[in-house]
Design a protein around this motif. Structure first.
Motif, mmCIF file in Angstrom:
data_model
loop_
_atom_site.group_PDB
_atom_site.id
_atom_site.type_symbol
_atom_site.label_atom_id
_atom_site.label_comp_id
_atom_site.label_asym_id
_atom_site.label_seq_id
_atom_site.Cartn_x
_atom_site.Cartn_y
_atom_site.Cartn_z
ATOM 1 N N SER A 179 0.845 -1.187 0.000
ATOM 2 C CA SER A 179 0.000 0.000 0.000
ATOM 3 C C SER A 179 0.884 1.241 0.000
ATOM 4 C CB SER A 179 -0.912 -0.001 1.234
ATOM 5 O OG SER A 179 -1.742 1.144 1.255
ATOM 6 N N SER A 180 0.622 2.144 -0.933
ATOM 7 C CA SER A 180 1.406 3.380 -1.068
ATOM 8 C C SER A 180 2.893 3.081 -1.197
ATOM 9 C CB SER A 180 1.139 4.312 0.118
ATOM 10 O OG SER A 180 -0.224 4.665 0.193
ATOM 11 N N GLY A 181 3.197 2.013 -1.913
ATOM 12 C CA GLY A 181 4.579 1.651 -2.170
ATOM 13 C C GLY A 181 5.291 0.966 -1.024
ATOM 14 N N LYS A 182 4.560 0.641 0.060
ATOM 15 C CA LYS A 182 5.174 0.009 1.228
ATOM 16 C C LYS A 182 4.659 -1.408 1.405
ATOM 17 C CE LYS A 182 5.907 0.586 6.213
ATOM 18 N NZ LYS A 182 5.643 1.451 7.391
ATOM 19 N N GLN A 183 5.561 -2.311 1.725
ATOM 20 C CA GLN A 183 5.213 -3.712 1.946
ATOM 21 C C GLN A 183 4.669 -3.903 3.359
ATOM 22 O OE1 GLN A 183 4.669 -7.092 0.478
ATOM 23 N NE2 GLN A 183 6.714 -6.815 -0.349
ATOM 24 N N TYR A 184 3.496 -4.527 3.461
ATOM 25 C CA TYR A 184 2.903 -4.840 4.762
ATOM 26 C C TYR A 184 2.749 -6.351 4.876
ATOM 27 C CZ TYR A 184 1.787 0.096 5.446
ATOM 28 O OH TYR A 184 1.865 1.462 5.614
ATOM 29 N N LEU A 185 3.554 -6.962 5.742
ATOM 30 C CA LEU A 185 3.504 -8.414 5.942
ATOM 31 C C LEU A 185 2.468 -8.718 7.022
ATOM 32 C CD1 LEU A 185 7.327 -9.207 5.741
ATOM 33 C CD2 LEU A 185 5.604 -9.322 3.916
ATOM 34 N N THR A 186 1.237 -8.726 6.606
ATOM 35 C CA THR A 186 0.119 -8.842 7.539
ATOM 36 C C THR A 186 0.149 -10.135 8.336
ATOM 37 O OG1 THR A 186 -1.272 -7.435 6.158
ATOM 38 C CG2 THR A 186 -2.398 -8.886 7.710
#
Length: 210
Positions: free
Chosen positions: A148-155
């Motif tokens: 999201s918005s160029g950022k990786q989120y490892l949920t």
């Protein structure tokens, strides 16, 4: 409802491209009585083609079936330590335009503009699930990593870490693979690998010792 049985000649694998097969495998291994509660039931599409797997109790912020009760996942109408098992299939994505939430999930789950806001709701829901589950009760949490918005989120990492802080034990993990995904308008600017998988995390409630 018919309870799935483990075939002694079959090994249950951690990866599958069929969601209903994963749900059946999880029930066979960890929830032999079936799923008791689904707090984000919607129209029941999650169980499409496997109606026998549907939960005994259905809840949703915006009920869309006659047998679904209005409630939020972080505030369910149950007493402490009442429930045996929970299936949680929350939204994975966020996003707003200036006029309204964007996309199908945005239309249904109002209020999540950014991933950290969505994660905060996950955390509140985990606390509520821990409250209503019996000791050794089972929580099945479906989630997906995202960019999201160029950022990786490892949920999946976040959910596991937060759940274990609360008192859950991550007993199992299943990976659902996708044959294809919808491609966004800006795919030509791709900077991260496209996600073709999601997770089913299986948690067990441990009784707190402190």
């Amino acid at each position: 409802m018919d309870t799935p049985k483990i075939n002694n000649a079959t090994i249950i694998k951690s990866i599958n491209d069929n969601q209903q097969s994963i749900i059946r495998d999880i029930i066979a291994l960890h929830c032999p009585k079936g799923i008791q509660v689904d707090p984000t039931y919607s129209k029941g599409v999650f169980y499409k083609g496997a109606k026998d797997l549907e939960p005994a109790q259905k809840f949703d912020l915006y009920p869309q079936t006659d047998d679904t009760v209005q409630a939020t996942a972080d505030n369910l109408p149950h007493t402490d330590s009442e429930i045996d098992s929970i299936m949680f299939d929350p939204p994975f994505m966020v996003g707003f335009t200036k006029q309204k939430p964007t996309g199908i999930m945005g239309e249904r789950f109002h209020g999540f503009k950014y991933i950290p806001e969505l994660w905060a709701w996950y955390q509140k829901s985990l606390l509520e699930f821990y409250r209503i589950l019996k000791n050794k009760g089972v929580l099945i949490f479906k989630c997906q990593d995202t960019v999201s918005s160029g950022k990786q989120y490892l949920t999946h990492n976040y959910v596991i870490n937060e759940a274990e802080k609360i008192g859950f034990y991550c007993k199992d993990m299943f990976i659902l693979t996708a044959k294809n995904r919808l491609i966004g308008h800006n795919h030509h600017n791709q900077k991260h690998a496209r996600k073709y998988h999601s997770y089913f995390l299986v948690f067990i409630k441990n009784k707190k010792t402190t």
